[in-house]
Write a protein that holds these residues in place. Sequence first.
Motif, PDB file in Angstrom:
ATOM      1  N   TYR A   1      -4.690   0.521   1.850  1.00 17.75           N
ATOM      2  CA  TYR A   1      -4.902   0.922   0.456  1.00 17.75           C
ATOM      3  C   TYR A   1      -4.905   2.441   0.406  1.00 17.75           C
ATOM      4  O   TYR A   1      -5.471   3.104   1.280  1.00 17.75           O
ATOM      5  N   ALA A   2      -4.265   3.006  -0.627  1.00 17.97           N
ATOM      6  CA  ALA A   2      -4.180   4.466  -0.760  1.00 17.97           C
ATOM      7  C   ALA A   2      -3.684   5.081   0.543  1.00 17.97           C
ATOM      8  O   ALA A   2      -4.226   6.061   1.048  1.00 17.97           O
TER       9      ALA A   2
ATOM     10  N   ARG B   1     -10.021  -5.385  -2.334  1.00 16.50           N
ATOM     11  CA  ARG B   1     -11.008  -5.225  -1.261  1.00 16.50           C
ATOM     12  C   ARG B   1     -10.386  -5.547   0.086  1.00 16.50           C
ATOM     13  O   ARG B   1     -10.628  -4.858   1.083  1.00 16.50           O
ATOM     14  N   ALA B   2      -9.562  -6.589   0.112  1.00 18.49           N
ATOM     15  CA  ALA B   2      -8.914  -6.975   1.369  1.00 18.49           C
ATOM     16  C   ALA B   2      -7.973  -5.882   1.851  1.00 18.49           C
ATOM     17  O   ALA B   2      -7.868  -5.626   3.059  1.00 18.49           O
ATOM     18  N   ALA B   3      -7.278  -5.216   0.920  1.00 20.13           N
ATOM     19  CA  ALA B   3      -6.373  -4.132   1.297  1.00 20.13           C
ATOM     20  C   ALA B   3      -7.143  -2.951   1.874  1.00 20.13           C
ATOM     21  O   ALA B   3      -6.723  -2.338   2.863  1.00 20.13           O
TER      22      ALA B   3
ATOM     23  N   ASP C   1       1.981  -3.912  -5.627  1.00 17.98           N
ATOM     24  CA  ASP C   1       1.273  -2.953  -6.472  1.00 17.98           C
ATOM     25  C   ASP C   1      -0.238  -3.070  -6.309  1.00 17.98           C
ATOM     26  O   ASP C   1      -0.976  -2.136  -6.642  1.00 17.98           O
ATOM     27  N   ILE C   2      -0.719  -4.213  -5.836  1.00 18.71           N
ATOM     28  CA  ILE C   2      -2.165  -4.405  -5.722  1.00 18.71           C
ATOM     29  C   ILE C   2      -2.769  -3.469  -4.676  1.00 18.71           C
ATOM     30  O   ILE C   2      -3.794  -2.823  -4.954  1.00 18.71           O
ATOM     31  N   PRO C   3      -2.189  -3.363  -3.469  1.00 20.16           N
ATOM     32  CA  PRO C   3      -2.670  -2.318  -2.551  1.00 20.16           C
ATOM     33  C   PRO C   3      -2.178  -0.952  -3.037  1.00 20.16           C
ATOM     34  O   PRO C   3      -1.151  -0.450  -2.616  1.00 20.16           O
ATOM     35  N   TRP C   4      -2.923  -0.360  -3.942  1.00 23.40           N
ATOM     36  CA  TRP C   4      -2.477   0.759  -4.769  1.00 23.40           C
ATOM     37  C   TRP C   4      -2.078   1.976  -3.956  1.00 23.40           C
ATOM     38  O   TRP C   4      -2.687   2.306  -2.936  1.00 23.40           O
TER      39      TRP C   4
ATOM     40  N   GLY D   1      -8.738   7.890   1.639  1.00 25.04           N
ATOM     41  CA  GLY D   1      -7.484   7.170   1.809  1.00 25.04           C
ATOM     42  C   GLY D   1      -7.266   6.746   3.249  1.00 25.04           C
ATOM     43  O   GLY D   1      -8.097   6.999   4.124  1.00 25.04           O
ATOM     44  N   ALA D   2      -6.123   6.120   3.498  1.00 21.70           N
ATOM     45  CA  ALA D   2      -5.819   5.671   4.853  1.00 21.70           C
ATOM     46  C   ALA D   2      -5.301   6.798   5.736  1.00 21.70           C
ATOM     47  O   ALA D   2      -5.302   6.685   6.964  1.00 21.70           O
TER      48      ALA D   2
END
Length: 266
Positions: free
Chosen positions: A55-56, A47-49, A89-92, A65-66
Amino acid sequence: MDFRYTPEQADLKARAAAYARLLMQYEDRSEEAGGPLPVDTVRALTRAAVEAGVYAINMPAEWGGAGLSLLDQVIVEEEFGKVTNCLWDIPWRPANVLAYGTEAQREKYLLPVIRGERFDAFAVTEPGAGSDPGSGTSTATRTDGGWLLNGEKWFVTCGDIADFLLVQADAGPERAATLFFVDKQAPGVEMTRVPRFMHSAVNGHPEFTFTDVFVPDEDVLGGVGKGYELTKEWFTDERLMIAARTVGAAERALELARDRPSPTSS
């Protein structure tokens, strides 16, 4: 030529750096756990990313996406590379070739990944073939309404948390390299081993076998015979971002070395 960041890029770099510092707070916990973090922690960091706009980052804004350019993605990944335990890897970052899916495939596979609801993993490496996508032995045989997939894949990065895999296999008697969407829970899919490495990573690199796994025609990505070109495009993107993260890792190492007290002479 002016190589300075634009104001927008400077802001992006600052946001990525701030998020990287957030991830750094979990490095010790990840190391002590041998890599993985609790699911609730990963959700909160996801969520933070999203809130930070990191993220994305390789997916269009109109899809959620971003929507970053390739250069801007490198700026973000360089900051992520300063974090250990593969916590970046968490910020997919969805596989770039998912963007080539049909509208139905996009709805089923890509958009849930961009929303952080599902995860993908790319399965191409094989025993005896390494990362050469042209030397694999996995096959897809024609059957009513689709294909029967057989083969073995190694080092499927993040395959342990993935919901579905992109599997390259040679289709039909022509052995046309093709990418297939494969649900990890489909009959015939088995995650056989999660090998340990010298580093601790938040996600693993498991091995899979595929035994007569049925894949319907609508789950072929990009068309039969397009797999090799799509896989090369994915490799190019991934290796570029690995290089960016490596630069970030070197920068952090230099910072740590610079801040380390000099040893007193005897």
